[in-house]
Design an enzyme around this catalytic site. Structure first.
Site, PDB file in Angstrom:
ATOM      1  N   LYS A   1      14.795  56.985  52.149  1.00  0.00           N
ATOM      2  CA  LYS A   1      13.655  56.120  51.334  1.00  0.00           C
ATOM      3  C   LYS A   1      12.912  55.353  52.461  1.00  0.00           C
ATOM      4  O   LYS A   1      13.385  54.753  53.333  1.00  0.00           O
ATOM      5  CB  LYS A   1      14.571  55.236  50.236  1.00  0.00           C
ATOM      6  CG  LYS A   1      13.411  54.718  49.318  1.00  0.00           C
ATOM      7  CD  LYS A   1      14.235  53.558  48.379  1.00  0.00           C
ATOM      8  CE  LYS A   1      13.068  52.748  47.344  1.00  0.00           C
ATOM      9  NZ  LYS A   1      13.929  52.116  46.525  1.00  0.00           N
TER      10      LYS A   1
ATOM     11  N   SER B   1      12.569  52.778  41.743  1.00  0.00           N
ATOM     12  CA  SER B   1      11.614  52.826  42.818  1.00  0.00           C
ATOM     13  C   SER B   1      11.761  53.981  43.720  1.00  0.00           C
ATOM     14  O   SER B   1      10.989  54.453  44.754  1.00  0.00           O
ATOM     15  CB  SER B   1      11.309  51.544  43.648  1.00  0.00           C
ATOM     16  OG  SER B   1      12.655  51.196  44.172  1.00  0.00           O
TER      17      SER B   1
ATOM     18  N   SER C   1      16.855  50.778  40.614  1.00  0.00           N
ATOM     19  CA  SER C   1      16.150  51.776  41.497  1.00  0.00           C
ATOM     20  C   SER C   1      16.675  52.807  42.265  1.00  0.00           C
ATOM     21  O   SER C   1      16.243  53.763  42.784  1.00  0.00           O
ATOM     22  CB  SER C   1      15.274  51.061  42.413  1.00  0.00           C
ATOM     23  OG  SER C   1      14.290  50.225  41.831  1.00  0.00           O
TER      24      SER C   1
END
EC number: 6.3.5.7
Length: 499
Positions: free
Chosen positions: A75, A150, A174
């Site tokens: 990420k 997210s 998330s």
């Protein structure tokens, strides 16, 4: 090859069915073919192949560990030396870190090969991955739908088998919510289990890194490398190392019948997780999963988490307050975006931040600054912290009568792209089942358990499993038992076609 789990890929490398370089090339080809998903924002094939060659050299010497040569995506909230690290924001669009985040460094030290950096909601603020400065991510199961957020780039990458695993972060859900929306397995460890050093901060008392992969066994393998004390992170917990895979495939209690491996396991079902607002198709998938657990020998126990509905207002006081402080460092002076034209220093601050931050980040900075301002701190922030403690106490009361808690990870399946963009409150409400776990600092995970119905028949449903503090190994055991009895986690969307 891409349908294989990390464990299966490790066996393939050991049997010399493929090399780390061939594996990396295979996934890089898939990433390139699936660019329309927008799951990745940065790919550096030369860096990836150099790491793969080094891994092959280790394996040729008979060295290396259980993760050597296996690919992973990160990420883009984890800073990574040699790669741009943007946190999904124009503010950091060209930022290159001089060091690796601890999570990245540990996985690279374990021999893993970085495939690239995945897309995300800007500064991890969002539940749909539509808030990225680099464009929205599409759900590989239904490209008209969001992948969750997210960590939506990571969930989409793993679901589409563009990577066998990815890192994510979870502040209010998330990891768990995008894992649910994309039909993958993801775990948020106990707060402090995984170092936050080098993880671009959103809300420091909530942020926690974790793995996303096909299965619970894969997540256990990754967590073994990721977890551990880090003196560079003041919130890192100093605990003895443990093997998170040690209970996998084992009965819950010694002497259990092979057909009832989870006999003795008590599963708590919060009344508040099964009321109004839970979509019928999600409820049906969760009920079917719970029946499977009963077939494995577990007992379902009603519990109550009475302050669940307060988790949304509490979270949206605490998290924005911490974000407004953390993001004050992005001023156009030290690093990050700087406006091209400005007057005095104050004007430069204003224009750089106005240009660099997106609408959702600005909204949360304003909310956070307001609740921390003179005259409102006691009324909002302090009260929210008090209720946060009550929420944590509710969980401890529930755990007196159960071993794990289960329920949906989200009240609905993934919604259409753009469906909630005009109403941020509706987006916030989608995290109702995950926020309280984060506020309490507990470990939680999402496991694929089915699909929606009707028009949502291609959209996955995730079962949330919540454990008590430091109980990740037992949670993973419970998830693994379900995955040994079902194949939801093995389902693969047809994206990209023909690769």
């Amino acid at each position: 090859m891409h349908a294989k789990s990390l464990t299966e890929l490790r066996a393939a490398l050991a049997a010399k069915e493929c090399s780390a370089v061939e594996l990396a090339q295979h996934y890089l080809k898939r990433i390139d073919a699936a660019r329309d998903l927008n799951a990745f924002v940065h790919v550096e094939p030369e860096l990836t192949l150099a790491q793969a060659k080094a891994a092959d050299a280790e394996l040729a010497r008979g060295a290396g560990g259980p993760l050597t040569g296996l690919p992973i995506a990160h990420k883009d909230v984890f800073v990574t030396r040699g790669w741009r690290s943007t946190a999904g924001s124009k503010m950091l669009a060209n930022y290159e870190s001089p060091f690796d985040a601890t999570v990245v460094a540990r996985l690279q030290a374990a021999g893993m090969v970085t495939l690239g950096k995945t897309n995300m909601d800007e500064f991890a603020m969002g539940s749909s991955n539509e808030n990225s400065a680099f464009g929205a991510v599409k759900n590989p199961w239904d490209t008209n739908a969001v992948p969750g957020g997210s960590s939506g780039g990571s969930s989409a990458a793993v679901a589409a088998r563009l990577a066998p695993a990815a890192t994510g972060t979870d502040t209010g859900g998330s990891i768990r919510q995008p894992a649910s929306f994309a039909g993958v397995t993801g775990i948020k460890p106990t707060y402090g289990r995984v170092s936050r050093y080098g993880m671009i901060a959103f809300a420091s008392s909530l942020d926690q890194g974790g793995p996303m992969a096909q299965s619970a066994s894969d997540c256990a393998l990754l967590l073994n490398a990721m977890a551990g004390f880090d003196e560079r992170d003041s919130t890192s917990l100093e605990r003895d190392d443990e093997d998170f895979a040690r209970h996998l495939g084992q009965p819950w209690a010694p002497g259990n019948d092979a057909g009832k491996p989870l006999a003795g396991l008590r599963i708590g079902l919060p009344n508040e997780y099964f009321g109004d607002g839970l979509a019928d198709d999600v409820r049906a998938a969760i009920d079917a999963a719970l029946k499977q657990y009963e077939a494995l020998g577990a007992t379902l126990v009603p519990v109550s988490l009475p302050k669940t509905e307060l988790s949304i207002p509490v979270y949206y006081v605490i998290a924005p307050a911490e974000a407004s402080s953390n993001l004050s460092r992005f001023d156009g002076v030290r690093f990050g975006h700087r406006a091209a034209q400005y007057g005095d220093l104050l004007d430069m601050y204003k224009k750089s931040r106005a240009e660099g931050f997106g609408p959702e980040v600005k909204r949360r900075i304003l909310v956070g600054t307001y609740v921390l301002s003179h005259g409102y701190y006691d009324a909002y922030y302090l009260q929210a912290q008090k209720i946060r403690r009550i929420i944590a106490n509710d969980f401890q009361e529930a755990f007196k009568s159960c071993d794990v808690i289960m329920g949906p990870a989200s009240p609905t399946v993934a919604w259409d792209l753009g469906a909630k963009g005009d109403d941020p409150v509706q987006m916030y409400l989608a995290d109702i089942y995950t926020l309280s776990v984060s506020l309490a600092g507990l470990p939680g995970m999402s496991v694929p358990c089915g699909f929606g119905a009707g028009a949502n028949a291609k959209r996955p449903v995730g079962l949330q499993i919540i454990g008590n503090y430091f109980n990740e190994a037992r949670m993973l055991q419970v998830a693994d038992a379900f995955q040994r009895a079902t194949d939801w986690h093995k389902q693969v969307p047809q994206v990209p076609a023909g690769v």
